[in-house]
Design a protein around this motif. Structure first.
Motif, PDB file in Angstrom:
ATOM      1  N   ASN A 229     -45.338   1.596  19.926  1.00 21.36           N
ATOM      2  CA  ASN A 229     -44.436   0.543  19.478  1.00 21.36           C
ATOM      3  C   ASN A 229     -42.975   0.874  19.767  1.00 21.36           C
ATOM      4  N   ILE A 230     -42.747   1.836  20.647  1.00 24.40           N
ATOM      5  CA  ILE A 230     -41.402   2.195  21.097  1.00 24.40           C
ATOM      6  C   ILE A 230     -41.413   2.200  22.623  1.00 24.40           C
ATOM      7  N   GLY A 231     -40.330   1.743  23.240  1.00 27.24           N
ATOM      8  CA  GLY A 231     -40.273   1.759  24.700  1.00 27.24           C
ATOM      9  C   GLY A 231     -39.053   1.038  25.224  1.00 27.24           C
ATOM     10  N   PRO A 232     -38.892   1.010  26.547  1.00 27.21           N
ATOM     11  CA  PRO A 232     -37.765   0.290  27.157  1.00 27.21           C
ATOM     12  C   PRO A 232     -37.833  -1.199  26.836  1.00 27.21           C
ATOM     13  N   VAL A 233     -36.707  -1.764  26.433  1.00 24.30           N
ATOM     14  CA  VAL A 233     -36.603  -3.183  26.103  1.00 24.30           C
ATOM     15  C   VAL A 233     -35.324  -3.716  26.737  1.00 24.30           C
ATOM     16  N   ALA A 234     -35.392  -4.875  27.360  1.00 28.42           N
ATOM     17  CA  ALA A 234     -34.228  -5.481  28.011  1.00 28.42           C
ATOM     18  C   ALA A 234     -33.584  -6.507  27.099  1.00 28.42           C
ATOM     19  N   ASP A 235     -32.252  -6.638  27.201  1.00 28.00           N
ATOM     20  CA  ASP A 235     -31.577  -7.719  26.498  1.00 28.00           C
ATOM     21  C   ASP A 235     -31.403  -8.911  27.429  1.00 28.00           C
ATOM     22  N   ALA A 236     -30.726  -9.948  26.977  1.00 28.21           N
ATOM     23  CA  ALA A 236     -30.594 -11.180  27.755  1.00 28.21           C
ATOM     24  C   ALA A 236     -29.817 -10.974  29.048  1.00 28.21           C
ATOM     25  N   ASP A 237     -28.998  -9.929  29.114  1.00 29.56           N
ATOM     26  CA  ASP A 237     -28.214  -9.649  30.317  1.00 29.56           C
ATOM     27  C   ASP A 237     -28.879  -8.637  31.241  1.00 29.56           C
ATOM     28  N   GLY A 238     -30.080  -8.181  30.885  1.00 28.57           N
ATOM     29  CA  GLY A 238     -30.804  -7.243  31.726  1.00 28.57           C
ATOM     30  C   GLY A 238     -30.541  -5.781  31.426  1.00 28.57           C
TER      31      GLY A 238
ATOM     32  N   ILE B 257     -39.355   9.915  29.984  1.00 27.88           N
ATOM     33  CA  ILE B 257     -38.763   8.683  29.455  1.00 27.88           C
ATOM     34  C   ILE B 257     -37.719   8.136  30.427  1.00 27.88           C
ATOM     35  N   HIS B 258     -36.939   9.040  31.028  1.00 22.97           N
ATOM     36  CA  HIS B 258     -35.925   8.619  31.995  1.00 22.97           C
ATOM     37  C   HIS B 258     -36.569   7.912  33.187  1.00 22.97           C
ATOM     38  N   LEU B 259     -37.684   8.447  33.661  1.00 26.70           N
ATOM     39  CA  LEU B 259     -38.386   7.822  34.786  1.00 26.70           C
ATOM     40  C   LEU B 259     -38.939   6.454  34.379  1.00 26.70           C
ATOM     41  N   MET B 260     -39.371   6.320  33.130  1.00 31.69           N
ATOM     42  CA  MET B 260     -39.880   5.036  32.669  1.00 31.69           C
ATOM     43  C   MET B 260     -38.766   3.995  32.598  1.00 31.69           C
ATOM     44  N   VAL B 261     -37.572   4.408  32.153  1.00 25.45           N
ATOM     45  CA  VAL B 261     -36.446   3.475  32.099  1.00 25.45           C
ATOM     46  C   VAL B 261     -36.045   3.046  33.509  1.00 25.45           C
ATOM     47  N   ARG B 262     -36.024   3.994  34.442  1.00 23.99           N
ATOM     48  CA  ARG B 262     -35.706   3.650  35.836  1.00 23.99           C
ATOM     49  C   ARG B 262     -36.735   2.674  36.400  1.00 23.99           C
ATOM     50  N   LYS B 263     -37.993   2.894  36.066  1.00 25.47           N
ATOM     51  CA  LYS B 263     -39.047   1.974  36.509  1.00 25.47           C
ATOM     52  C   LYS B 263     -38.812   0.585  35.922  1.00 25.47           C
ATOM     53  N   ALA B 264     -38.435   0.538  34.644  1.00 26.91           N
ATOM     54  CA  ALA B 264     -38.192  -0.750  33.988  1.00 26.91           C
ATOM     55  C   ALA B 264     -37.068  -1.507  34.678  1.00 26.91           C
TER      56      ALA B 264
ATOM     57  N   LEU C 138     -41.520  -2.309  28.435  1.00 23.82           N
ATOM     58  CA  LEU C 138     -42.655  -1.409  28.638  1.00 23.82           C
ATOM     59  C   LEU C 138     -42.932  -0.627  27.361  1.00 23.82           C
ATOM     60  N   LYS C 139     -44.163  -0.186  27.194  1.00 22.84           N
ATOM     61  CA  LYS C 139     -44.482   0.678  26.062  1.00 22.84           C
ATOM     62  C   LYS C 139     -44.676   2.108  26.553  1.00 22.84           C
ATOM     63  N   ILE C 140     -44.379   3.046  25.684  1.00 26.40           N
ATOM     64  CA  ILE C 140     -44.570   4.458  26.005  1.00 26.40           C
ATOM     65  C   ILE C 140     -46.036   4.810  25.773  1.00 26.40           C
ATOM     66  N   ASP C 141     -46.655   5.387  26.774  1.00 23.80           N
ATOM     67  CA  ASP C 141     -48.065   5.753  26.693  1.00 23.80           C
ATOM     68  C   ASP C 141     -48.184   7.254  26.940  1.00 23.80           C
ATOM     69  N   LEU C 142     -48.568   8.002  25.925  1.00 24.40           N
ATOM     70  CA  LEU C 142     -48.640   9.459  26.029  1.00 24.40           C
ATOM     71  C   LEU C 142     -50.090   9.892  26.221  1.00 24.40           C
ATOM     72  N   GLU C 143     -50.609   9.666  27.423  1.00 21.69           N
ATOM     73  CA  GLU C 143     -52.004  10.020  27.680  1.00 21.69           C
ATOM     74  C   GLU C 143     -52.190  11.535  27.804  1.00 21.69           C
ATOM     75  N   ARG C 144     -51.361  12.167  28.596  1.00 20.67           N
ATOM     76  CA  ARG C 144     -51.448  13.620  28.761  1.00 20.67           C
ATOM     77  C   ARG C 144     -50.044  14.192  28.669  1.00 20.67           C
ATOM     78  N   LEU C 145     -49.873  15.182  27.814  1.00 23.97           N
ATOM     79  CA  LEU C 145     -48.570  15.783  27.587  1.00 23.97           C
ATOM     80  C   LEU C 145     -48.638  17.287  27.826  1.00 23.97           C
ATOM     81  N   SER C 146     -47.614  17.833  28.496  1.00 22.48           N
ATOM     82  CA  SER C 146     -47.464  19.281  28.550  1.00 22.48           C
ATOM     83  C   SER C 146     -46.795  19.734  27.258  1.00 22.48           C
ATOM     84  N   GLN C 147     -46.776  21.026  26.997  1.00 25.01           N
ATOM     85  CA  GLN C 147     -46.187  21.522  25.751  1.00 25.01           C
ATOM     86  C   GLN C 147     -44.700  21.209  25.674  1.00 25.01           C
ATOM     87  N   ASP C 148     -43.978  21.482  26.750  1.00 21.31           N
ATOM     88  CA  ASP C 148     -42.532  21.237  26.739  1.00 21.31           C
ATOM     89  C   ASP C 148     -42.237  19.746  26.616  1.00 21.31           C
TER      90      ASP C 148
END
Length: 401
Positions: A65-74, A148-155, A317-327
């Motif tokens: 329920n957390i993720g990149p969200v756009a406003d009316a100006d993009g 997360i940065h890569l997900m925002v760039r994708k968005a 987009l929603k954040i999907d944590l399917e596989r995570l490394s420790q760091d």
């Protein structure tokens, strides 16, 4: 395909069955779909939560329920993206709900228990950082983890064609009936057409910077949307609109999500008032916690029920944590805690944030940085959810789809 799909009067039992099967797919899906049980278990937990300031909370603050969200100006920001359960309540409930979600994600990634402990430390550290200065300043923000940065760039790169491919499986101006989209009755279509012709909806869909406020709005297609988990069984419609005269889908096509607003199961503050209408409550909470999303939402009524309306944008987009490394697990925990902390902190004065920080800092054990109330709550809730999930699978996983 449409002949094999349920008619409007047949939806109820099928949607209930789909919800039970969806929750049986994984322990994390079970956590996402079980908000009511979460608060029942939390009430029985041995840990005493700190009594935070009365602010708008998400009420169902899990990772998805957390993720990149756009406003009316993009402009794109990572914010809370689902506010169905929002109430004015204790912000500690959001912290524990997010902690449980992160702990279950860690278990799904086969990470050792010590990593879960460190994730809880990072979660509360990121949350407290959001309260450490004047709201909206750089001091309160955590740097985005790489994932997360890569997900925002994708968005930011996404266009209408990406949204259409994911949501309606094609670029044509219609919604093909499928397992996700079921047929609606003539009466439903008529009521949707009336709602979409309202001035409030026209103002909503023309608010995007690329559209003119005087653009005409035309309903192209509509279907019942089989979507979500905890919301399966409530009214849910997908509506495809054309806005303006252009035939360029990037600027003219508009996918609207209409969702029934039901009573929240999250505990609410008994002193501070909030809207009695559930759709008004959700939209008001969204504007406080997730401004990018809140400005794109509208409270209304359909079939005598409270509903909220929003345009879906490709950047959401929603954040999907399917596989995570420790760091990565620890970085993501700290960052998401910071996102939630900023959503809460934006509603507080500097004095109120300082007081809440002092309350969060009480009774800290000397050996770890995680408050005992958070750690004990998450440990007990993981145990309860694991047992509940296995029992749920025993009852429902073998039911024919």
């Amino acid at each position: 395909m449409s002949k094999r799909l349920p008619r409007p009067g047949q939806r109820g039992p099928l949607l209930t069955q789909k919800r039970q099967l969806k929750m049986a797919r994984s322990a994390h899906a079970y956590v996402r779909g079980n908000t009511t049980r979460f608060y029942e278990w939390l009430e029985r937990a041995e840990a005493t939560l700190p009594h935070g300031p009365a602010v708008w909370i998400c009420g169902d603050c899990h990772v998805s329920n957390i993720g990149p969200v756009a406003d009316a100006d993009g402009k794109v920001e990572v914010q809370i993206r689902d506010l169905d359960q929002t109430v004015i309540g204790n912000p500690a409930h959001d912290i524990v709900r997010l902690g449980l979600s992160l702990a279950m994600a860690a278990r799904g990634s086969d990470l050792p228990g010590v990593v879960t402990a460190k994730m809880m430390e990072q979660l509360i550290e990121g949350y407290e950082q959001a309260l450490s200065g004047k709201s909206g300043t750089g001091r309160t923000r955590r740097e985005r983890p790489k994932s997360i940065h890569l997900m925002v760039r994708k968005a930011l790169r996404r266009k209408w064609k990406h949204l259409a491919a994911e949501r309606i499986e094609g670029l044509e101006p219609n919604i093909p009936l499928s397992r996700k989209f079921w047929p609606i009755s003539d009466a439903e279509r008529s009521k949707l057409k009336t709602l979409m012709a309202s001035e409030e909806v026209r103002a909503l869909v023309t608010a995007l910077s690329r559209r003119d406020s005087q653009d005409r709005v035309e309903l192209l297609d509509a279907a019942y949307w089989v979507k979500g988990c905890s919301s399966l069984g409530l009214l849910r419609y997908a509506v495809l609109l054309r806005v303006g005269k252009s035939r360029d889908p990037e600027s003219s096509l508009c996918l609207i999500d209409i969702k029934e607003a039901s009573r929240s199961v999250a505990p609410r503050d008994k002193v501070v008032g909030m809207p009695k209408d559930h759709a008004e409550r959700i939209v008001t909470g969204a504007r406080q916690l997730s401004p990018h999303l809140g400005e794109r939402m509208l409270a209304s009524r359909l079939n005598g029920k409270a509903v909220f309306v929003r345009e879906l944008l490709p950047q959401d987009l929603k954040i999907d944590l399917e596989r995570l490394s420790q760091d990565e697990a620890m970085e993501v925990a700290g960052y998401l805690g910071n996102v939630v902390g900023r959503a809460h902190g934006s509603q507080l004065t500097i004095e109120q944030r300082a007081q809440w920080l002092r309350e969060l800092g009480r009774n800290r054990p000397k050996t770890i940085d995680t408050p005992s109330w958070l750690w004990r709550s998450v440990v007990q809730l993981v145990q309860d959810h694991e047992g509940g999930y296995l029992e749920h699978c025993r009852r429902f996983a073998n039911v024919p789809a």
